[in-house]
Structures are given as structure tokens and as C-alpha cells.
Design an enzyme around this catalytic site. Structure first.
Site, PDB file in Angstrom:
ATOM      1  N   CYS A  12      -5.223   7.859   8.977  1.00 17.97           N
ATOM      2  CA  CYS A  12      -5.539   7.221  10.255  1.00 17.97           C
ATOM      3  C   CYS A  12      -5.292   8.197  11.392  1.00 17.97           C
ATOM      4  CB  CYS A  12      -4.672   5.974  10.436  1.00 17.97           C
ATOM      5  SG  CYS A  12      -5.295   4.543   9.545  1.00 17.97           S
ATOM      6  N   ASP A  35       4.214   0.289  12.144  1.00 16.72           N
ATOM      7  CA  ASP A  35       3.030  -0.450  11.671  1.00 16.72           C
ATOM      8  C   ASP A  35       3.041  -1.926  12.083  1.00 16.72           C
ATOM      9  OD1 ASP A  35       1.989   1.759   9.914  1.00 16.72           O
ATOM     10  OD2 ASP A  35       3.971   1.484   9.062  1.00 16.72           O
ATOM     11  N   ARG A  55      -0.228  14.260  12.950  1.00 15.59           N
ATOM     12  CA  ARG A  55       0.080  14.065  11.538  1.00 15.59           C
ATOM     13  C   ARG A  55       0.086  15.385  10.762  1.00 15.59           C
ATOM     14  NH1 ARG A  55      -2.138   8.656   9.002  1.00 15.59           N
ATOM     15  NH2 ARG A  55      -0.070   8.740   8.078  1.00 15.59           N
ATOM     16  N   ARG A  76      -8.661  -0.684   3.782  1.00 11.06           N
ATOM     17  CA  ARG A  76      -7.793   0.376   3.241  1.00 11.06           C
ATOM     18  C   ARG A  76      -6.407  -0.192   2.913  1.00 11.06           C
ATOM     19  NH1 ARG A  76      -6.520   4.963   6.738  1.00 11.06           N
ATOM     20  NH2 ARG A  76      -5.142   5.155   4.978  1.00 11.06           N
ATOM     21  N   LYS A  84       0.840  -1.206   0.000  1.00 10.81           N
ATOM     22  CA  LYS A  84       0.000   0.000   0.000  1.00 10.81           C
ATOM     23  C   LYS A  84       0.876   1.257   0.000  1.00 10.81           C
ATOM     24  CE  LYS A  84      -1.794   1.619   4.081  1.00 10.81           C
ATOM     25  NZ  LYS A  84      -1.448   3.009   4.324  1.00 10.81           N
ATOM     26  N   ASN A  85       1.924   1.217   0.841  1.00 13.70           N
ATOM     27  CA  ASN A  85       2.709   2.443   1.030  1.00 13.70           C
ATOM     28  C   ASN A  85       3.718   2.704  -0.087  1.00 13.70           C
ATOM     29  OD1 ASN A  85       1.157   2.855   3.223  1.00 13.70           O
ATOM     30  ND2 ASN A  85       2.698   2.312   4.748  1.00 13.70           N
TER      31      ASN A  85
HETATM   32  C1  EPZ Z   1       3.840   6.685   6.262  1.00 12.95           C
HETATM   33  O1  EPZ Z   1       3.096   7.753   6.843  1.00 12.95           O
HETATM   34  C2  EPZ Z   1       2.880   5.533   6.144  1.00 12.95           C
HETATM   35  N1  EPZ Z   1       1.748   5.921   5.325  1.00 12.95           N
HETATM   36  C3  EPZ Z   1       2.431   5.097   7.525  1.00 12.95           C
HETATM   37  O2  EPZ Z   1       1.617   3.969   7.380  1.00 12.95           O
HETATM   38  C4  EPZ Z   1       3.666   4.719   8.346  1.00 12.95           C
HETATM   39  O3  EPZ Z   1       3.262   4.389   9.654  1.00 12.95           O
HETATM   40  C5  EPZ Z   1       4.636   5.896   8.384  1.00 12.95           C
HETATM   41  O4  EPZ Z   1       4.965   6.308   7.023  1.00 12.95           O
HETATM   42  C6  EPZ Z   1       5.945   5.572   9.104  1.00 12.95           C
HETATM   43  O5  EPZ Z   1       6.587   4.531   8.446  1.00 12.95           O
HETATM   44  C7  EPZ Z   1       1.844   5.898   4.020  1.00 12.95           C
HETATM   45  O6  EPZ Z   1       2.870   5.578   3.438  1.00 12.95           O
HETATM   46  C8  EPZ Z   1       0.619   6.258   3.238  1.00 12.95           C
HETATM   47  P1  EPZ Z   1       5.857  10.063   8.387  1.00 12.95           P
HETATM   48  P2  EPZ Z   1       3.648   9.236   6.792  1.00 12.95           P
HETATM   49  O7  EPZ Z   1       5.809  11.318   7.614  1.00 12.95           O
HETATM   50  O8  EPZ Z   1       4.462   9.395   5.578  1.00 12.95           O
HETATM   51  C9  EPZ Z   1       5.795  13.474  11.801  1.00 12.95           C
HETATM   52  C10 EPZ Z   1      -0.241   2.634   7.711  1.00 12.95           C
HETATM   53  O9  EPZ Z   1      -0.910   2.168   8.655  1.00 12.95           O
HETATM   54  N2  EPZ Z   1       5.630  14.470  10.714  1.00 12.95           N
HETATM   55  O10 EPZ Z   1       7.074   9.219   8.281  1.00 12.95           O
HETATM   56  O11 EPZ Z   1       2.501  10.141   7.022  1.00 12.95           O
HETATM   57  C11 EPZ Z   1       4.544  12.628  11.967  1.00 12.95           C
HETATM   58  O12 EPZ Z   1       3.567  13.303  12.720  1.00 12.95           O
HETATM   59  C12 EPZ Z   1       0.226   4.060   7.735  1.00 12.95           C
HETATM   60  O13 EPZ Z   1       0.036   2.000   6.686  1.00 12.95           O
HETATM   61  C13 EPZ Z   1       5.638  15.812  11.041  1.00 12.95           C
HETATM   62  O14 EPZ Z   1       5.782  16.196  12.208  1.00 12.95           O
HETATM   63  O15 EPZ Z   1       4.577   9.194   8.097  1.00 12.95           O
HETATM   64  C14 EPZ Z   1       5.097  11.397  12.641  1.00 12.95           C
HETATM   65  O16 EPZ Z   1       5.255  11.626  14.014  1.00 12.95           O
HETATM   66  C15 EPZ Z   1      -0.109   4.778   8.994  1.00 12.95           C
HETATM   67  N3  EPZ Z   1       5.468  16.710  10.026  1.00 12.95           N
HETATM   68  C16 EPZ Z   1       6.490  11.262  11.995  1.00 12.95           C
HETATM   69  O17 EPZ Z   1       6.790  12.545  11.442  1.00 12.95           O
HETATM   70  C17 EPZ Z   1       5.303  16.339   8.723  1.00 12.95           C
HETATM   71  O18 EPZ Z   1       5.153  17.220   7.854  1.00 12.95           O
HETATM   72  C18 EPZ Z   1       6.591  10.204  10.904  1.00 12.95           C
HETATM   73  O19 EPZ Z   1       5.597  10.420   9.914  1.00 12.95           O
HETATM   74  C19 EPZ Z   1       5.313  14.974   8.415  1.00 12.95           C
HETATM   75  C20 EPZ Z   1       5.483  14.045   9.430  1.00 12.95           C
END
Ligand code: EPZ
Length: 455
Positions: free
Chosen positions: A138, A328, A143, A436, A41-42
Site C-alpha cells: 500500500c 490500521d 516503506r 487484499r 492477513k498479517n
Molecule cells: C506491517 O507492515 C503490516 N503489513 C501493516 O499493515 C501494518 O500497518 C504495519 O505492519 C504496522 O503494524 C503486513 O503485515 C503485511 P513496519 P510493515 O515495518 O511490516 C518503517 C495493512 O493495511 N520502516 O512495522 O511493512 C516504515 O516505513 C498493512 O494491513 C523502515 O523505515 O510495517 C514505517 O514507518 C499496511 N525501514 C515503520 O517502519 C524498514 O526497513 C513501521 O513499518 C522497515 C520499516
């Protein structure tokens, strides 16, 4: 109570043709058999967005039948991309007539997805502007999208906040820049890749995420004509090119789905072969699986995961960015840990609110205490983060059926596993959310001999 979530779940269920959004499970039976996992998915959802950057069609293979793929398909179509299913799991994406879409149109397709934010770079290159509505995803923490917007600004985008979303323009086009992320965010790294790849000049991204799905996206972009080097210490260098062509690519397998079924085997005393799973991308998970007492066998075309019949052992785990233990993976594993003999401690260091699902497990008889600020005294490998929490899981506990409601994708799958492991009957609502990210999970439950019905 939470009508947004209910609505999201119903829509997700409809997208994949699920006849109902509630499942009744009669648990206490091991899951045994073989299932297949396809593209992640990701990765798949991002690969679909990457097709927007080209001037010729792309072909993506290994596309799973999950609701998020339908969401991105709708979003691409709203932007004039023609998406055809050549055969099950194979999409042709033709970006010859890309056009603008406005908030309402994007919102109608986006649902709870956060994918629209990744349309920024490609749309700025193709059209000179992008509209991005307020984002969902989610509910596992704040986020925010600040890393995304700061990176886009560094590349020359002008970001205007409007009532219902943001409007971006790039009056001088996007121009390469030096960017350092505050945290190796997966989404923000993808944002920089998709935006810098056609920018003028070179972009150096520091503190980048290096998840296997990111590497697969880089491979796709390279097929399209990009020049991207992954250097030591989380540095990615992108030399902008003017044009990109379509790609033909088979998506990397879904590591999160594979790890989820592996935990299901452990929690239910079962034996599940996950076809399509590969060892390399799961090494960190496999180490923890072994420490817990789970057995696995790496096959030519998958991995067999099974409960060996001896008691499971407690572990200390901290979630982390790759190559660490993925955030995850903790939810399904925690269900197995409720059956281990002793006390396990799981620290969540990536998101600030990802243990909500444990309430339902406690209702089913688990003994899990969440410490909102983590546990400082525990020696660990991953440095402490201000947002972290810890779940202390004491086992073994006898799980019994209960009525629960899916809170989010991974938490929902853990409820499913808990219900399958529990004695008696459970009713789980909002299982549409699970569709999803888990392809044909109802069919797979059937293949594995689960006793259930959709009601
Ligand atoms: C991706 O989310 C995945 N989603 C998530 O999977 C996964 O848990 C996550 O990466 C970590 O591996 C998709 O790929 C669609 P991040 P993403 O940006 O990209 C903070 C699932 O269940 N952050 O790495 O949104 C954020 O709040 C989903 O499959 C900021 O502060 O995750 C978090 O604490 C859920 N500001 C951390 O960084 C920003 O602008 C990591 O988030 C962006 C992120």
C-alpha cells in the site's frame, strides 16, 4: 490517472473472483447482523512463508479468502512449494522441492505485495541465495527495507543491488548476531525471526515488534522446533537450530478486520457482531471505542459492537506499535469520528503518509484537516516522531454520497463505511484493493443488510 493502482485492483478482484471492481452504494442505512472473521492477513501470509523453512509439510487453518493469500500462494509455488487447499480455509504447504525463482517470475506473482522480502531468510537456508524484486505494498509512505537488509547483513548475508531488485547470498551460512532495530518494525522483526531461527548460534533482537501476529508467528516457529524467548523490554532471543519440521496451526483472528467492522457499526448507527473476534488482542481498540461512545459486548465466540443511540464523543488518539492503537485502525475510526460532537485529533506516528483517504471523506461532507507535521502543542502519550501527521476531525457532519476511488487497503474500507453512512448514492472504484485484506466483504455487506450493487 494512476494505472498501477487500477491494475493492482483489477488483479486483486480477479484473484478472489469479484465480478467487478466498482461498487455503487445507497447509504444511510444501519449495518446490522453477524459476520465472521478468520485468520489475520498479517499473520497468515507470514505463516505461509514460514512453511518454507521446514523439511516436512505444514498445515495452516483459518486461512481467509483474500487476495494477499493468493499472492503468497503464487510466490510459494514459483519457488517449488506445493500448496493444496485441503478444505476451504485450510492449506497444506509442502516445501520438499524448494527451488530458485528469478525476478520476472516473482514479479508476476508479487503484484503490489511486500511479502517477497520475507522470503530472504528461508531461501538463504534452503538454497543459499534469494532474488527479491523491487517491492510494492500500500502506498502509505516510503516503506523502505533498510532495517530488513541491515539485519540480514548482520546475520552474514551478502546483499547485491541489481537493476530490477536485489540478490542475496550467504557464503558462510547465516550466523546469529546482536541486532537492534531503529524502530519496532513488524516486518523487520519477522525478517529476523525467519532468518535467525535456523542460523548458527544465538541472535538477540532488541527493540523488536511484539504485535499479537508476531507472537503467533513465534508460536508457529516453536511448533516447528525453534527455540525463541520473548524477554522484557522488546527483546527477543532466538537460539538457532539446524532443522525445522512442518507445523499444524490455526491462525490468530484478524484484529484489523474486526476493528474495521466495529467502526462500521458506529458510523452507520448499526449493530454488528463480529464472530471470531477476541477481547485480549483488541483491548486498546475497545478502550478508544468506549471513549468515543460506542458500546460493545464480549461474547463467548465474538464481540458485538453497536451504536447506543446517544451522541458520539470526540477523542485524542495516537497510533503506535503494539500495545498501542494500531495504525490500521485509524482510517475506519475516523469515519465514525465525523459523527462525534466536537473536535477529535488523530496523530499517525507509524507511517508518514496515511491520511490520503481523508480527501474523499471531505468530498462527502466531512470536516477533516490534515497537519503534515502533527500538532506539537497537544499533550499525548506517544512521543513525537519526525514523520508524524495529525488529522483534526470536526463533527458531527452530514455525509452525502460521492464518487470516490480507493487509494489503499484501510483507506478503501473507510470509504466504504463513509458511503454506507452517507445519504444518497456513492460510486467507489478500485474496490479490488479492499479484497487484499477483507475476506468476502461483498458477502458480508449483504449479510449486514447494505444496499449496494457491483457494476
Ligand atoms: C506491517 O507492515 C503490516 N503489513 C501493516 O499493515 C501494518 O500497518 C504495519 O505492519 C504496522 O503494524 C503486513 O503485515 C503485511 P513496519 P510493515 O515495518 O511490516 C518503517 C495493512 O493495511 N520502516 O512495522 O511493512 C516504515 O516505513 C498493512 O494491513 C523502515 O523505515 O510495517 C514505517 O514507518 C499496511 N525501514 C515503520 O517502519 C524498514 O526497513 C513501521 O513499518 C522497515 C520499516
Amino acid at each position: 490517472m494512476n494505472s498501477h493502482l487500477d491494475l493492482d485492483s483489477r488483479k486483486a478482484a480477479q484473484r478472489v473472483g469479484l465480478t467487478s471492481d466498482t461498487i455503487v452504494i445507497r447509504g444511510g442505512k444501519p449495518l446490522n447482523g453477524r459476520i465472521e472473521v478468520r485468520g489475520a492477513k498479517n499473520l497468515v501470509t507470514k505463516a505461509m512463508v514460514a512453511a518454507l523453512l521446514a523439511d516436512t509439510p505444514s498445515i495452516l487453518k483459518g486461512v481467509p479468502e483474500i487476495s494477499d493469500v493468493h499472492v503468497v500462494k503464487g510466490l510459494l509455488e514459483a519457488h517449488g512449494v506445493v500448496v493444496d487447499e485441503l478444505m476451504p480455509g485450510e492449506l497444506r504447504l509442502d516445501p520438499s522441492n524448494v527451488s530458485s525463482a528469478h525476478f520476472a517470475e516473482i514479479n508476476a506473482h508479487a503484484g503490489s505485495s511486500r511479502i517477497p522480502i520475507l522470503f530472504c531468510g528461508p531461501l538463504l537456508h534452503q538454497l543459499g541465495e534469494a532474488f527479491i524484486p523491487d517491492l510494492g505494498g500500500c502506498r502509505i509512505g516510503d516503506r523502505p527495507i533498510d532495517f530488513h537488509l541491515n539485519a540480514l547483513r548482520a546475520l552474514g548475508a551478502v546483499v547485491e543491488k541489481l537493476d530490477d531488485g536485489i540478490h542475496l547470498t550467504a557464503p558462510d551460512g547465516l550466523i546469529g548476531a546482536n541486532i537492534e532495530l531503529p524502530f519496532p518494525s513488524v516486518g523487520a522483526t519477522e525478517q529476523v525471526l525467519l532468518s535467525a531461527v535456523r542460523a548458527e548460534g544465538t541472535t538477540e533482537l532488541k527493540n523488536a515488534a511484539i504485535e499479537p501476529e508476531i507472537m503467533d508467528l513465534i508460536a508457529i516457529l516453536q511448533k516447528m522446533g525453534a527455540i525463541i524467548s520473548v524477554e522484557p523490554n522488546r527483546v527477543i532471543v532466538i537460539e538457532g537450530v539446524q532443522k525445522l519440521r512442518g507445523y499444524v496451526h490455526t491462525a490468530i483472528f484478524d484484529r484489523n478486520e474486526a476493528a474495521s467492522w466495529a467502526s462500521a457499526a458506529l458510523a452507520t448507527h448499526g449493530d454488528i457482531t463480529v464472530g471470531g473476534a477476541k477481547q485480549q488482542e483488541l483491548m486498546t481498540f475497545l478502550n478508544v471505542y468506549r471513549k468515543v461512545g460506542g458500546e460493545f459486548e464480549v461474547l463467548e465466540d465474538g464481540i458485538r459492537f453497536y451504536h447506543p443511540g446517544t451522541p458520539l464523543k470526540p477523542v485524542m488518539v495516537e497510533t503506535d506499535v503494539h500495545p498501542g492503537f494500531m495504525t490500521d485502525w485509524q482510517q475506519p475510526l475516523i469515519v465514525a469520528l465525523t459523527q462525534a460532537e466536537g473536535t477529535s485529533v488523530v496523530h499517525e506516528t507509524v507511517y508518514e503518509n496515511r491520511f490520503g483517504f481523508t480527501d474523499a471523506l471531505n468530498t462527502m461532507g466531512a470536516d477533516i484537516t490534515v497537519h503534515q507535521s502533527g500538532i506539537a502543542s497537544i499533550t499525548r502519550r506517544v512521543p513525537r516522531r519526525p514523520l508524524e501527521q495529525a488529522a483534526v476531525v470536526t463533527g458531527p457532519t452530514h455525509l452525502t454520497g460521492a464518487d470516490v476511488r480507493v487509494p489503499d487497503l484501510r483507506g478503501g474500507f473507510s470509504h466504504l463505511i463513509a458511503a454506507l453512512a452517507a445519504e444518497g448514492t456513492s460510486t467507489i472504484s478500485n474496490v479490488g484493493i479492499i479484497s487484499r485484506g477483507y475476506e468476502l466483504f461483498i458477502d458480508k455487506l449483504e449479510q449486514l443488510g447494505a444496499d449496494f450493487e457491483l457494476v
